[in-house]
Scaffold this motif. Structure first.
Motif, PDB file in Angstrom:
ATOM      1  N   ASP A 160       0.846  -1.205   0.000  1.00  0.00           N
ATOM      2  CA  ASP A 160       0.000   0.000   0.000  1.00  0.00           C
ATOM      3  C   ASP A 160       0.878   1.251   0.000  1.00  0.00           C
ATOM      4  OD1 ASP A 160      -2.699  -1.260   0.401  1.00  0.00           O
ATOM      5  OD2 ASP A 160      -1.607  -2.049   2.147  1.00  0.00           O
ATOM      6  N   ALA A 161       1.941   1.188   0.774  1.00  0.00           N
ATOM      7  CA  ALA A 161       2.833   2.336   0.879  1.00  0.00           C
ATOM      8  C   ALA A 161       3.486   2.633  -0.462  1.00  0.00           C
ATOM      9  CB  ALA A 161       3.885   2.075   1.955  1.00  0.00           C
ATOM     10  N   GLU A 162       3.898   1.540  -1.160  1.00  0.00           N
ATOM     11  CA  GLU A 162       4.540   1.728  -2.464  1.00  0.00           C
ATOM     12  C   GLU A 162       3.553   2.324  -3.460  1.00  0.00           C
ATOM     13  OE1 GLU A 162       6.343  -2.043  -3.497  1.00  0.00           O
ATOM     14  OE2 GLU A 162       7.714  -1.767  -1.791  1.00  0.00           O
ATOM     15  N   ALA A 163       2.312   1.817  -3.422  1.00  0.00           N
ATOM     16  CA  ALA A 163       1.281   2.303  -4.342  1.00  0.00           C
ATOM     17  C   ALA A 163       1.005   3.785  -4.104  1.00  0.00           C
ATOM     18  CB  ALA A 163      -0.001   1.499  -4.172  1.00  0.00           C
ATOM     19  N   ALA A 164       0.969   4.198  -2.815  1.00  0.00           N
ATOM     20  CA  ALA A 164       0.665   5.585  -2.497  1.00  0.00           C
ATOM     21  C   ALA A 164       1.894   6.477  -2.651  1.00  0.00           C
ATOM     22  CB  ALA A 164       0.133   5.689  -1.060  1.00  0.00           C
ATOM     23  N   GLY A 165       3.073   5.851  -2.692  1.00  0.00           N
ATOM     24  CA  GLY A 165       4.294   6.621  -2.873  1.00  0.00           C
ATOM     25  C   GLY A 165       4.757   7.364  -1.633  1.00  0.00           C
ATOM     26  N   VAL A 166       4.267   6.993  -0.472  1.00  0.00           N
ATOM     27  CA  VAL A 166       4.743   7.597   0.788  1.00  0.00           C
ATOM     28  C   VAL A 166       5.225   6.479   1.710  1.00  0.00           C
ATOM     29  CG1 VAL A 166       3.309   9.675   0.756  1.00  0.00           C
ATOM     30  CG2 VAL A 166       2.400   7.547   1.715  1.00  0.00           C
ATOM     31  N   PRO A 167       6.084   6.814   2.686  1.00  0.00           N
ATOM     32  CA  PRO A 167       6.508   5.770   3.632  1.00  0.00           C
ATOM     33  C   PRO A 167       5.320   5.214   4.408  1.00  0.00           C
ATOM     34  CG  PRO A 167       7.871   7.741   3.874  1.00  0.00           C
ATOM     35  CD  PRO A 167       6.748   8.093   2.959  1.00  0.00           C
ATOM     36  N   LEU A 168       5.431   3.943   4.807  1.00  0.00           N
ATOM     37  CA  LEU A 168       4.344   3.255   5.513  1.00  0.00           C
ATOM     38  C   LEU A 168       3.968   3.996   6.792  1.00  0.00           C
ATOM     39  CD1 LEU A 168       2.506   0.802   5.716  1.00  0.00           C
ATOM     40  CD2 LEU A 168       4.350  -0.438   6.810  1.00  0.00           C
ATOM     41  N   ARG A 169       4.985   4.535   7.475  1.00  0.00           N
ATOM     42  CA  ARG A 169       4.761   5.230   8.731  1.00  0.00           C
ATOM     43  C   ARG A 169       3.764   6.387   8.552  1.00  0.00           C
ATOM     44  NH1 ARG A 169       8.256   8.620  10.820  1.00  0.00           N
ATOM     45  NH2 ARG A 169       9.598   8.277   9.028  1.00  0.00           N
ATOM     46  N   VAL A 170       3.984   7.129   7.450  1.00  0.00           N
ATOM     47  CA  VAL A 170       3.123   8.286   7.165  1.00  0.00           C
ATOM     48  C   VAL A 170       1.702   7.818   6.864  1.00  0.00           C
ATOM     49  CG1 VAL A 170       2.787  10.243   5.620  1.00  0.00           C
ATOM     50  CG2 VAL A 170       5.115   9.552   6.302  1.00  0.00           C
ATOM     51  N   LEU A 171       1.630   6.721   6.096  1.00  0.00           N
ATOM     52  CA  LEU A 171       0.322   6.196   5.679  1.00  0.00           C
ATOM     53  C   LEU A 171      -0.504   5.793   6.912  1.00  0.00           C
ATOM     54  CD1 LEU A 171      -0.826   5.749   2.849  1.00  0.00           C
ATOM     55  CD2 LEU A 171      -0.267   3.334   3.088  1.00  0.00           C
ATOM     56  N   ILE A 172       0.145   5.121   7.836  1.00  0.00           N
ATOM     57  CA  ILE A 172      -0.566   4.665   9.042  1.00  0.00           C
ATOM     58  C   ILE A 172      -0.933   5.864   9.921  1.00  0.00           C
ATOM     59  CG2 ILE A 172      -0.258   3.395  11.222  1.00  0.00           C
ATOM     60  CD1 ILE A 172       1.130   1.234   9.672  1.00  0.00           C
ATOM     61  N   ASP A 173      -0.044   6.821   9.954  1.00  0.00           N
ATOM     62  CA  ASP A 173      -0.279   8.028  10.740  1.00  0.00           C
ATOM     63  C   ASP A 173      -1.549   8.733  10.268  1.00  0.00           C
ATOM     64  OD1 ASP A 173       0.511   9.545  12.857  1.00  0.00           O
ATOM     65  OD2 ASP A 173       1.684  10.937  11.646  1.00  0.00           O
TER      66      ASP A 173
END
Lengths: 335, 368
Positions: free
Chosen positions: A141-154
């Motif tokens: 999901d993080a790769e698809a959104a192009g942001v680090p996973l940490r940011v995505l979960i935040d």
């Protein structure tokens, strides 16, 4: 402290509670059958070593698991021979096995890997990898959104945060440990075998009179305890950590015994008790020095907290807890 | 005759137990690809081949006499004190505080410093055993687990004290300042030189060895010739019967554990005051745990403890020499220790039952 931090601490608590939970359930089966098992600590240690050693040589974590559990069962067998067949002192036997484990793991690690009593760090297939549950936020999901996973979960909503951080993303053994709780309950309290096992720990003479072998039941309990304790060690070396380090069990076997008393020798409360100890360790890991309005709690105190809590629990300040009656006594058949 | 002769009980069976433990240790050495006989020779040479080796062997022996006596007193009261390690650590704190903070004006000679240090070490060791003892006596918390927990807590406490309040300012290491010179105990080199015996200068064995030997006598007299010793043994043999004899279980549990802790604490006189001459993190080096093996092997008798302590002193010094000259790490001693505890403690019946049967069969044949 924001919500996500709490979720992250809970997540790490669950990981840290898993080895304790396996060991606690191992102690549950053993003590319910009337055998004290101070040797949980040693069994965790040998199993952690064998799992890491075999996984690093063969590259297969599953072979590691098999050998780790086997090592733990062999130690259980010695404990069984000493305390069931030869009616020796169960505490002394357990303590002896702990020393044996603590020495032999370093000796073997040094002889096989020559890295100062540790195994090489495990990589790839040598470790258990986190399992991403469906719909949880993960690497893809993080790769698809192009942001680090940490940011995505935040940025995700609280439910997704709990789901992705706390519930998803553990290795298989964490879920196995959780599954063991209802399973242990079912075996102990809803099967004939479980009834007999509990009876052996309360009144072995009655079980014997009913024509059931006390010796066989006690050995069976040792085998179950060996298996569960083995899983605890395997998780420690291949899930929580990545390889074996000397003395890596760090008193977890003893803490599991305290949790067992806290849980009043019942499987479901065992989950809660071990989670509490996991939580303490997680907090101590996250906050090295806690500042309480001018008074700084030193990190050494936080590290000692699980041990202090163990003493408090044993002192019975958390309610009365009654051990199986025949615990620690070898059974001598009447003639 | 339906019993074994006494010599078989006190000598033959311990010997056979030990033999099994050693043969298995030899197999372990063989299994990691080393020659067990060569290893044994290296150990004997390292421990007894020079006065330097003897000096270390006797230094470790002194430690193990203290911890072995400590465990044996608790065993006599039917209690398993695994907390010797922590009690010796905290005893060391007491010894260290005495050496560092009692003004040297009050301690004009090492012998007076030794008395102060023994009192402090004993009190601190006994204090560290008090809480587990109280919880066992009053609340039934198992002393085995609580004493293990107190070992961990002692480690954390010493870690804190030697990183913050007691640490020598500006030093890299976590250690206290060195003790004043007057508190330094005479080594065997200094004690034996006037007698014309030359003993290695760099070996740590010191006057504490004689304190330990005296302690063996004191413990013997206490356990076998005093009312308290009788009460402790009576309680250990049968707690219920001793209650009818008017012995208070609470008192015996607490007193026996505190005596045990005090003797563990005295170990620090040898290690902290005699050898390191300052407070360091790991002055005990596992001696508290070895005390368990020593007490079991010595059958809880002070003389047996003395012999077993000498054996473990040899193993410990020989083991460290071995780790220098071969690929066998020092942890070999922990393996041997575990095997000795297993075979002399837990699997005792494995040897005892067949030997007993043999003696009885032999006696019957004689009668017939």
């Amino acid at each position: 402290m924001d919500f996500l931090t709490i979720v992250q601490i809970a997540d790490s608590a669950l990981r840290l509670a898993t080895p304790l939970l396996f060991a606690c359930l191992a102690g549950l089966f053993s003590e319910r059958a009337g055998i004290f098992d101070i040797g949980l600590e040693g069994k965790i240690l040998v199993s952690a070593f064998m799992a890491a050693a075999v996984a690093s040589v063969t590259g297969s974590v599953w072979l590691g698991l098999l050998c780790g559990v086997f090592a733990s069962i062999s130690f259980s067998a010695v404990h069984g021979v000493a305390s069931i067949t030869f009616r020796g002192n169960q505490l002394i036997s357990g303590v002896a096995l702990n020393f044996l484990a603590s020495g032999i793991t370093v000796l073997a690690a040094q002889a096989w890997f020559n890295q100062g009593g540790r195994t090489p760090p495990l990589m790839g297939e040598g470790r258990f990898m986190p399992i991403e549950l469906p719909f949880a936020l993960g690497k893809s999901d993080a790769e698809a959104a192009g942001v680090p996973l940490r940011v995505l979960i935040d940025q995700a909503n609280p439910i997704q945060q709990v789901y992705s951080e706390f519930i998803s993303g553990h290795t298989i053994l964490v879920y196995v440990a959780l599954l063991m709780v209802p399973l242990s309950w079912f075996v102990l309290f809803r099967t004939r075998f479980g009834l007999r096992l509990r009876a052996v720990g309360e009144n072995p003479a009655a079980v014997d009179t009913a024509g059931v072998s006390v010796i066989k039941l006690r050995y069976a309990s040792m085998a179950i305890a060996g298996t569960l304790c083995g899983l605890s060690g395997v998780y420690l070396a291949t899930g929580l950590g990545a390889g074996f380090i000397k003395e890596m069990s760090a008193g977890r076997g003893y803490i599991a015994l305290a949790a067992l008393i806290f849980a009043k020798w019942k499987p479901v409360p065992a989950l809660g008790a071990t989670f509490l100890f996991g939580l303490l360790e997680a907090i101590a890991n996250r906050y090295q020095n806690i500042d309480l309005g001018g008074i700084v709690i030193p990190v050494q105190f936080m590290q000692a907290l699980p041990y202090i809590l163990t003493v408090v629990i044993l002192a019975g300040f958390v309610g009365k807890s009654v051990a199986p009656k025949a615990g620690g006594q070898p059974y001598v058949k009447e003639r | 005759m339906d019993k074994m002769p006494k010599w078989a009980d006190v000598a033959l069976i311990p010997f056979l137990n030990l033999l099994i433990a050693f043969v298995l240790s030899g197999l372990v050495i063989f299994a990691i690809g080393e020659n067990p006989f060569k290893a044994l020779m290296t150990m004997i040479d390292g421990a007894f081949g020079s006065t330097y080796g003897w000096g270390y062997t006797l230094y470790y022996t002194t430690n193990f006499i203290f911890t072995g006596l400590a465990v044996s007193i608790a065993f006599k009261a039917a209690m398993f004190n695994i907390g010797g390690e922590g009690q010796a650590m905290i005893g060391g704190l007491g010894v260290g505080l005495a050496c560092l903070f009692i003004p040297t004006a009050l301690m004009p000679h090492w012998s007076i410093a030794l008395v102060f240090a023994m009192i402090a070490g004993g009190l601190f060791g006994a204090g560290w055993a008090l809480i587990p003892a109280y919880l066992q006596a009053k609340r039934g918390s198992h002393v085995v687990i609580t004493t293990i927990m107190f070992n961990f807590i002692a480690t954390a406490l010493m870690g804190y004290l030697l990183i913050k309040p007691l640490k020598l300012k500006g030093a890299q290491e976590s250690a206290s300042a060195s003790f004043p010179d007057v508190t330094n105990l005479p080594t065997l080199h200094e004690l034996l030189a006037p007698l014309g015996i030359s003993f290695s200068k760099s070996a740590p064995a010191n006057v504490s060895l004689f304190v330990a030997l005296a302690m063996c006598v004191v413990v013997y007299l206490l356990m076998n010739r005093s009312r308290l010793g009788y009460e402790i043994r009576a309680f250990g043999e049968s707690p219920t019967a001793s209650v009818y004899a008017g012995i208070s279980p609470t008192k015996i549990i607490i007193v026996a554990m505190m005596l045990s802790g005090a003797i563990s604490g005295l170990m620090a006189v040898n290690a902290t005051m005699g050898q390191h001459e300052r407070l360091i993190l790991n002055a005990v080096e596992g001696a508290g745990f070895i005390g368990i093996a020593v007490a079991l092997m010595g059958r809880n008798h002070p003389f047996g403890v003395l012999l077993a302590a000498l054996l473990f002193g040899f193993l410990y010094q020989g083991g460290s020499e071995l780790s220098l000259w071969s690929k066998i790490p020092r942890e070999l001693i922990i393996v041997i220790q575990g095997l000795v505890i297993l075979f002399t403690g837990a699997l005792d019946n494995m040897v005892r039952m067949p030997v007993e049967r043999m003696f009885i069969a032999a006696a019957k044949r004689k009668d017939a």
